[in-house]
Design an enzyme around this catalytic site. Sequence first.
Site, mmCIF file in Angstrom:
data_model
loop_
_atom_site.group_PDB
_atom_site.id
_atom_site.type_symbol
_atom_site.label_atom_id
_atom_site.label_comp_id
_atom_site.label_asym_id
_atom_site.label_seq_id
_atom_site.Cartn_x
_atom_site.Cartn_y
_atom_site.Cartn_z
ATOM 1 C CG ASP A 156 5.933 4.989 -7.418
ATOM 2 O OD1 ASP A 156 5.758 6.191 -7.679
ATOM 3 O OD2 ASP A 156 4.997 4.179 -7.313
ATOM 4 C CG ASP A 177 3.966 10.170 -8.064
ATOM 5 O OD1 ASP A 177 3.909 11.414 -8.184
ATOM 6 O OD2 ASP A 177 3.012 9.416 -8.331
ATOM 7 N NE ARG A 234 1.392 12.557 -8.799
ATOM 8 C CZ ARG A 234 0.887 11.898 -9.849
ATOM 9 N NH1 ARG A 234 -0.023 12.477 -10.626
ATOM 10 N NH2 ARG A 234 1.303 10.673 -10.135
ATOM 11 C CD1 TRP A 236 -0.879 8.393 -2.032
ATOM 12 C CD2 TRP A 236 1.249 7.844 -1.640
ATOM 13 N NE1 TRP A 236 -0.803 7.013 -2.006
ATOM 14 C CE2 TRP A 236 0.491 6.651 -1.761
ATOM 15 C CE3 TRP A 236 2.612 7.745 -1.364
ATOM 16 C CZ2 TRP A 236 1.065 5.388 -1.628
ATOM 17 C CZ3 TRP A 236 3.186 6.483 -1.245
ATOM 18 C CH2 TRP A 236 2.418 5.324 -1.373
#
Length: 326
Positions: A156, A177, A234, A236
């Site tokens: 992140d 991510d 992907r 969220w």
Amino acid sequence: MASICMLLLLLLFLFCTSDVCSSVVSSSTDAVLIVVDHSGKGDYKTIQAAINAVNSNNSELVYISIKPGIYREKIVIPADKPFITLSGTAGTNTTITWNDGGDIFDSPTVSVMASDFVARYLTIQNEYGTKGKGIALRVSADRAAFYGCRILSYQDTLLDDYGRHYYYNCYIEGATDFICGNAASLFESCQLNSLAKNLGTITAQHRNSPSENTGFIFLGGKITGIDGGTVLGRPWGSFSRVIYARTYMSNAISPYGWHDWDDPSKERTVYYGEYMCYGPGANRSKRVRWSRELSRDESAPFLNKTIIGGRSWLRPIPTHFKTHVK
């Protein structure tokens, strides 16, 4: 007379909370100059002290020039201090770093909460490592731009939370991510570097409805990293939207390209597209069938700054400065 005055005040308020007011302020070539030097030769030794010195409800451009060095600080640009620029001299010699993890809203090294923010030539880093979520940069405000910045962490890395944002010639690094959130953002000529050895994910875009004009657009630039261990994104959010156009993709990208985050229902609602990408990782012969190879017409709305309304608020570097009065 009193009612007329109140009406004028209301109109002024509405004007100054709109893109029009932003455009008027940002078109100015004058700025207040504040110098940060950790050696003590500037106006302040820390970046946060310089930000604290800006008046609340600020309405003029403030240019905070940061001298080379390593600044170990956790920085917040509060919502009532718009029109601030933080500028180093080179992304490799001016570093803001911290070491914090856990909650994505509390751990960032730099949190941008104010609109009309600009960062230039800075490294923004979270040294939390591979232990979990450690955000380097959180952008939770409208109209923010980043030029020549290096944004570094592992999971992140960039919480691109909400608002309209522009990233130009930036280097963004992570493994899981590492660009996430629900902003409407254009990443132009940026390098995305994956540290993942197995399953890595570049994006986790959080669009929840087809009516939201949000998404991550990558135009030009390149993707690098360890061979075969990373997917482009992907979901969220159920209507996650990510587009890569004219992007070089190395062998870091897995042949299937995208992941549904173990929720096949999202395959029907996400919008994941590629247009004129190239390199060994851009081969679409084994891509998941629910991703899209965009046509020229389909890609056209995403190949400029329209999605972020950039023409109304992206501003040049100030050319005239006035001294900050403490």
